[in-house]
Motif scaffolding. Structure first.
Motif, PDB file in Angstrom:
ATOM      1  N   LEU A  91      -2.372   6.717   3.391  1.00 56.45           N
ATOM      2  CA  LEU A  91      -2.692   6.576   1.977  1.00 56.45           C
ATOM      3  C   LEU A  91      -2.148   7.782   1.215  1.00 56.45           C
ATOM      4  O   LEU A  91      -2.206   8.913   1.702  1.00 56.45           O
ATOM      5  N   PHE A  92      -1.630   7.512   0.025  1.00 57.03           N
ATOM      6  CA  PHE A  92      -1.093   8.584  -0.808  1.00 57.03           C
ATOM      7  C   PHE A  92      -2.220   9.437  -1.384  1.00 57.03           C
ATOM      8  O   PHE A  92      -3.311   8.938  -1.678  1.00 57.03           O
ATOM      9  N   ASN A 128      -3.386   3.707  -4.930  1.00 60.08           N
ATOM     10  CA  ASN A 128      -2.938   3.247  -3.627  1.00 60.08           C
ATOM     11  C   ASN A 128      -2.915   1.722  -3.551  1.00 60.08           C
ATOM     12  O   ASN A 128      -1.961   1.129  -3.057  1.00 60.08           O
ATOM     13  N   TYR A 158      -0.019   0.297  -5.650  1.00 63.42           N
ATOM     14  CA  TYR A 158       1.327   0.839  -5.422  1.00 63.42           C
ATOM     15  C   TYR A 158       2.365  -0.249  -5.202  1.00 63.42           C
ATOM     16  O   TYR A 158       3.438  -0.247  -5.821  1.00 63.42           O
ATOM     17  N   LYS A 170     -11.245   3.799   4.223  1.00 62.88           N
ATOM     18  CA  LYS A 170      -9.784   3.770   4.268  1.00 62.88           C
ATOM     19  C   LYS A 170      -9.275   2.410   4.726  1.00 62.88           C
ATOM     20  O   LYS A 170      -8.288   1.891   4.182  1.00 62.88           O
ATOM     21  N   ARG A 228      -5.020  -3.125  -0.457  1.00 60.10           N
ATOM     22  CA  ARG A 228      -3.618  -2.880  -0.790  1.00 60.10           C
ATOM     23  C   ARG A 228      -2.726  -3.989  -0.242  1.00 60.10           C
ATOM     24  O   ARG A 228      -1.752  -4.392  -0.888  1.00 60.10           O
TER      25      ARG A 228
END
Length: 243
Positions: free
Chosen positions: A116-117, A124, A127, A168, A175
């Motif tokens: 993850l950024f 995220n 994105y 996460k 995502r």
């Protein structure tokens, strides 16, 4: 809580499998013939036939080191292998590495330890949509819905470095979900999660199938492996068994 969520998962998968349009929905999505992967002189696996149906869920099992993660990465177009032929959605894929753009957009791979950024949860999740050229107002609406689906709306502005393992994984699933993949590849999505976090991730997976994705999950999780309606693929001694 565990019994309730497991019942919901089973009901979603079975209901999907028994829908009136089952024959139409369960056509072949991905078909691979002659799939071989070598690590130096070692033949990791040699698979004659691998077929994934549309709108279906699979678990991929096998001993540690059998090649489960490698197979997912090959199917995701992230790793090279020898492939005699590959068909996706009824069309021959003439270039298997790198995949053509349309196939790259149709398949999403989620790593066991998602990268993850260091921006925010919302950034995220959105994105991929930004990269694909979605308008900012559309990205915002889609991301808000996805965060609600994943139960992470309260973490929208949080740096992912501060998230727990389960959070996460849910962000990574969100995502992936916003990209509406036709094939979703999940590598050990419940590994190393505690009870509550594991249950939350388990509850999200069948909704991806219900939304139209085919899902292949590499795992050792008995609750995933034993779900009615989920088909089992097992890598054993370099070959793929359909169970």
């Amino acid at each position: 809580m565990s019994i309730v969520i497991h019942s919901q998962i089973t009901a979603a998968v079975v209901e999907n499998a028994d829908a009136p349009q089952r024959d139409e929905r369960r056509k072949a999505l991905l078909g691979v013939r002659g799939l071989r992967k070598r690590h130096g002189d070692r033949l990791l696996f040699d698979i004659d036939v691998l077929e994934i149906a549309t709108h279906s869920a699979y678990v991929l099992t096998g001993m540690n080191g059998a090649g489960k993660s490698t197979l997912l990465r090959v199917l995701g177009g992230l790793e090279r292998a020898e492939i005699d032929s590959l068909r996706f959605a009824g069309e021959d894929v003439l270039r298997v590495h790198p995949y053509p753009r349309a196939l790259r957009r149709a398949i999403v791979y989620v790593h066991q330890h998602p990268i993850l950024f260091s921006t925010s949860v919302a950034d995220n999740i959105g994105y991929g949509l930004v990269v694909r050229g979605f308008a900012p107002i559309a990205v915002e609406a889609i991301v808000e819905e996805a965060m609600a689906w994943a139960g992470v709306a309260h973490l929208a502005d949080t740096d992912p470095a501060k998230l727990s393992g389960g959070e996460k994984q849910r962000v990574a699933l969100a995502r992936a979900r916003v990209l509406q993949p036709r094939l979703l590849l999940l590598d050990e999505p419940t590994a190393n999660l505690d009870g509550a976090a594991r249950e939350q991730v388990l509850a999200l997976i069948p909704t991806m199938v219900d939304a139209g994705s085919s899902v292949v999950i590499a795992c050792h999780d008995r609750d995933l492996i034993n779900l009615p309606g989920v088909q089992r693929l097992k890598l054993r001694d370099g070959h793929l068994e359909h169970r």
